[in-house]
Scaffold this active site. Structure first.
Site, PDB file in Angstrom:
ATOM      1  N   HIS A  40       7.566 -11.925   0.949  1.00 11.93           N
ATOM      2  CA  HIS A  40       7.790 -10.493   0.741  1.00 11.93           C
ATOM      3  C   HIS A  40       9.169 -10.165   1.338  1.00 11.93           C
ATOM      4  CE1 HIS A  40       7.197  -6.164   1.660  1.00 11.93           C
ATOM      5  NE2 HIS A  40       6.262  -6.185   0.721  1.00 11.93           N
ATOM      6  N   ASP A  45       3.213 -14.284   8.424  1.00 12.13           N
ATOM      7  CA  ASP A  45       3.051 -12.938   7.864  1.00 12.13           C
ATOM      8  C   ASP A  45       1.627 -12.872   7.312  1.00 12.13           C
ATOM      9  OD1 ASP A  45       2.824 -10.804   6.140  1.00 12.13           O
ATOM     10  OD2 ASP A  45       4.739 -11.122   5.135  1.00 12.13           O
ATOM     11  N   GLN A  93      -1.519 -10.017   3.945  1.00 15.24           N
ATOM     12  CA  GLN A  93      -2.535 -10.126   2.884  1.00 15.24           C
ATOM     13  C   GLN A  93      -3.661 -11.084   3.261  1.00 15.24           C
ATOM     14  OE1 GLN A  93      -2.483  -8.088   0.482  1.00 15.24           O
ATOM     15  NE2 GLN A  93      -0.354  -7.424   0.385  1.00 15.24           N
ATOM     16  N   LYS A 115      -3.898  -2.290   5.265  1.00 19.07           N
ATOM     17  CA  LYS A 115      -4.389  -3.205   4.223  1.00 19.07           C
ATOM     18  C   LYS A 115      -5.757  -3.783   4.597  1.00 19.07           C
ATOM     19  CE  LYS A 115       0.312  -4.691   3.041  1.00 19.07           C
ATOM     20  NZ  LYS A 115       0.643  -3.962   1.825  1.00 19.07           N
ATOM     21  N   CYS A 122       8.016  -6.124  -4.150  1.00 22.41           N
ATOM     22  CA  CYS A 122       8.875  -6.440  -2.998  1.00 22.41           C
ATOM     23  C   CYS A 122       9.002  -7.954  -2.810  1.00 22.41           C
ATOM     24  CB  CYS A 122       8.365  -5.803  -1.708  1.00 22.41           C
ATOM     25  SG  CYS A 122       8.262  -4.034  -1.804  1.00 22.41           S
TER      26      CYS A 122
HETATM   27  N1  C6P Z   1       2.918  -5.517   0.478  1.00 21.12           N
HETATM   28  C1  C6P Z   1       2.176  -4.849  -1.724  1.00 21.12           C
HETATM   29  O1  C6P Z   1       1.839  -4.011  -2.564  1.00 21.12           O
HETATM   30  P1  C6P Z   1       3.915  -3.129   5.437  1.00 21.12           P
HETATM   31  O2  C6P Z   1       4.555  -2.331   4.342  1.00 21.12           O
HETATM   32  O3  C6P Z   1       4.814  -3.277   6.633  1.00 21.12           O
HETATM   33  O4  C6P Z   1       2.537  -2.669   5.780  1.00 21.12           O
HETATM   34  O5  C6P Z   1       3.682  -4.610   4.827  1.00 21.12           O
HETATM   35  C2  C6P Z   1       4.770  -5.320   4.309  1.00 21.12           C
HETATM   36  C3  C6P Z   1       4.303  -6.596   3.711  1.00 21.12           C
HETATM   37  C4  C6P Z   1       4.648  -7.786   4.314  1.00 21.12           C
HETATM   38  N2  C6P Z   1       4.198  -8.961   3.856  1.00 21.12           N
HETATM   39  C5  C6P Z   1       3.399  -9.031   2.782  1.00 21.12           C
HETATM   40  C6  C6P Z   1       2.874 -10.363   2.338  1.00 21.12           C
HETATM   41  C7  C6P Z   1       3.015  -7.860   2.111  1.00 21.12           C
HETATM   42  O6  C6P Z   1       2.208  -7.946   1.072  1.00 21.12           O
HETATM   43  C8  C6P Z   1       3.503  -6.614   2.578  1.00 21.12           C
HETATM   44  C9  C6P Z   1       3.183  -5.354   1.838  1.00 21.12           C
HETATM   45  C10 C6P Z   1       2.539  -4.379  -0.340  1.00 21.12           C
HETATM   46  O7  C6P Z   1       2.196  -6.041  -1.978  1.00 21.12           O
HETATM   47  C11 C6P Z   1       3.567  -3.299  -0.390  1.00 21.12           C
HETATM   48  S1  C6P Z   1       5.111  -3.851  -1.053  1.00 21.12           S
END
Ligand code: C6P
Length: 420
Positions: A137, A214, A217, A240, A378
């Site tokens: 991401h 990370d 997910q 999430k 992203c």
């Molecule tokens: N992905 C998606 O729709 P935040 O925004 O900080 O809570 O998470 C960022 C982030 C980092 N790593 C991974 C693997 C992610 O999937 C995400 C967030 C969302 O896929 C929003 S782009």
């Protein structure tokens, strides 16, 4: 009627998993969208929240609201206890050795920025290498690029095969004396691939290299035990995993966090300040400058309470069944291509349909009350690997059903009909 509770090996009373019953916990799912029952399949972007989490946050504002770690008065003490109880619940949930290894941040993005700007900026020099993967991401790419541009470090990218699996043997060959960090995603938000992070940590540690995972997910779909993984940092977001937005967690090993300089500075992260010298506070406060998202911490505690009372093995089985069911149905649609067909997958399906832009798929499905995400998610470098500008993505949570998958499939046939 609520199903009878089970008692697990730890003696904790668990509620057995029943999807209809679980759905009742999420008030938003009762909503109609475009005169159709809402079918929410955008859980990788953010999941919905159970009533108990909403109630805990309302109760905090109604009965406890105050600033924390500062006041001697009743409310401040109560608020501090609730916020810190959230930290301890998270510690237990991911089996961290200490509560002070849990740093509250805004989310995964801030957690990774914290590591890059504190650990990375403090330890890396020109020519040092950071390994990331082709399926990251942007949150796990850009913070390292900022360091690259500032300090002259080098980014090494683990390639993937056409199923969307990492080439682990190539990863292993990337390590050398200049490697200073490996930062990899646990579960891809586009492909759903579950990466073999335990193995990747073991490999990195053979070269004395710390690993950041990370877990944005993964935390809601897998059992995460940071001691078993032996990872050095683990990042995730509350929103999430059925929790609030604006709060997340950086787990870091005590020894690393102790040695790292603060990321942001101001109130609460100090022991004493004079114009000559500032002495920083102990962990975790050293990394939590200013008034934090107190209700977020309380909400995270309620989130862990909620998750912990459900039979998680049954959740995993249900989510796996939904993923399998949806995959088989989608594979039957002519002109549809799945993006991400790894052997180990979790709860995310990306696809493209010949001659139809993903945004059009998303817009037409919305008419049917079906929420999916479309775009590059992203992860633009990953889109480039698969030579697509964007995908349509359905992502599942424990409250989704096979009937909802059937509605998605029916909706996709309608999309194809509109464009034929
Ligand atoms: N992905 C998606 O729709 P935040 O925004 O900080 O809570 O998470 C960022 C982030 C980092 N790593 C991974 C693997 C992610 O999937 C995400 C967030 C969302 O896929 C929003 S782009």
């Amino acid at each position: 009627m609520k199903p009878a509770p089970d008692i697990d090996q730890t003696g904790i009373i668990k509620r057995s998993f029943d999807v209809d019953n679980i759905r009742e916990d999420f008030p938003i799912l009762r909503q109609m969208v475009n005169e159709k029952p809402l079918i929410y399949l955008d859980n990788a972007a953010t999941s919905q929240k159970p009533q108990s989490v909403i109630d805990a946050m309302t109760r905090y504002y109604t009965e406890e609201n105050s600033n924390i770690h500062r006041g001697v008065h009743f409310l401040s003490d109560k608020a501090t206890q609730s916020y810190e109880a959230g930290r301890i619940k998270i510690q237990k949930h991911i089996n961290a050795a200490h509560a002070h290894e849990i740093i509250f941040v805004r989310g995964t993005t801030e957690a990774i920025n914290l590591v890059a700007q504190s650990y990375g900026r403090f330890n890396f020099k020109e020519g040092d290498e950071v390994i990331i993967s082709a399926m990251e991401h942007h949150s796990n790419i850009v913070p390292w690029q900022i360091l690259r541009d500032e300090k002259g470090i080098v980014l090494r990218i683990i390639p993937i095969n056409d199923k969307g699996e990492l080439f682990i043997y190539k990863y292993e060959k990337m390590f050398n004396s200049r490697t200073k960090m490996a930062a990899v995603v646990h579960v891809s938000n586009v492909l759903g691939t579950i990466n073999p992070v335990k193995r990747m940590v073991d490999i990195a540690h053979q070269f004395g290299v710390p690993v950041l995972i990370d877990g944005a997910q993964a935390i809601q779909h897998l059992k995460v035990d940071v001691q078993e993984l032996d990872c050095d940092f683990y990042a995730f977001s509350g929103h999430k995993m059925y929790g609030p937005t604006g709060v997340g967690v950086l787990f870091g090993k005590e020894t690393l966090l102790e040695a790292m300089p603060p990321y942001q500075s101001g109130g609460d992260m100090i022991k004493s300040v004079s114009f000559e010298k500032t002495i920083y506070n102990d962990l975790p406060h050293k990394f939590e400058a200013g008034t934090p998202n107190i209700v977020g911490g309380v909400g995270m505690g309620a989130t862990i309470d909620y998750i912990s009372q459900i039979d998680f093995d049954a959740v995993l089985k249900h989510e796996h069944d939904i993923l399998e069911y949806a995959t088989q149905k989608l594979l039957g649609i002519r002109g549809l291509r799945l993006i991400g067909t790894a052997k180990e997958k979790s709860s995310v399906i990306s696809f493209v349909i010949e001659n139809i832009h993903p945004h059009d798929i998303g817009t037409i499905l919305d008419d049917d009350g079906i929420a999916i995400r479309t775009g590059h998610h992203c992860a633009q470098p990953l889109m480039k690997c698969f030579e697509v500008p964007a995908t349509a993505r359905a992502s599942f949570a424990m409250y989704n059903t096979k009937e909802e998958v059937d509605a998605l499939i029916k909706g996709i046939y309608r999309v194809i009909e509109v464009f034929s």
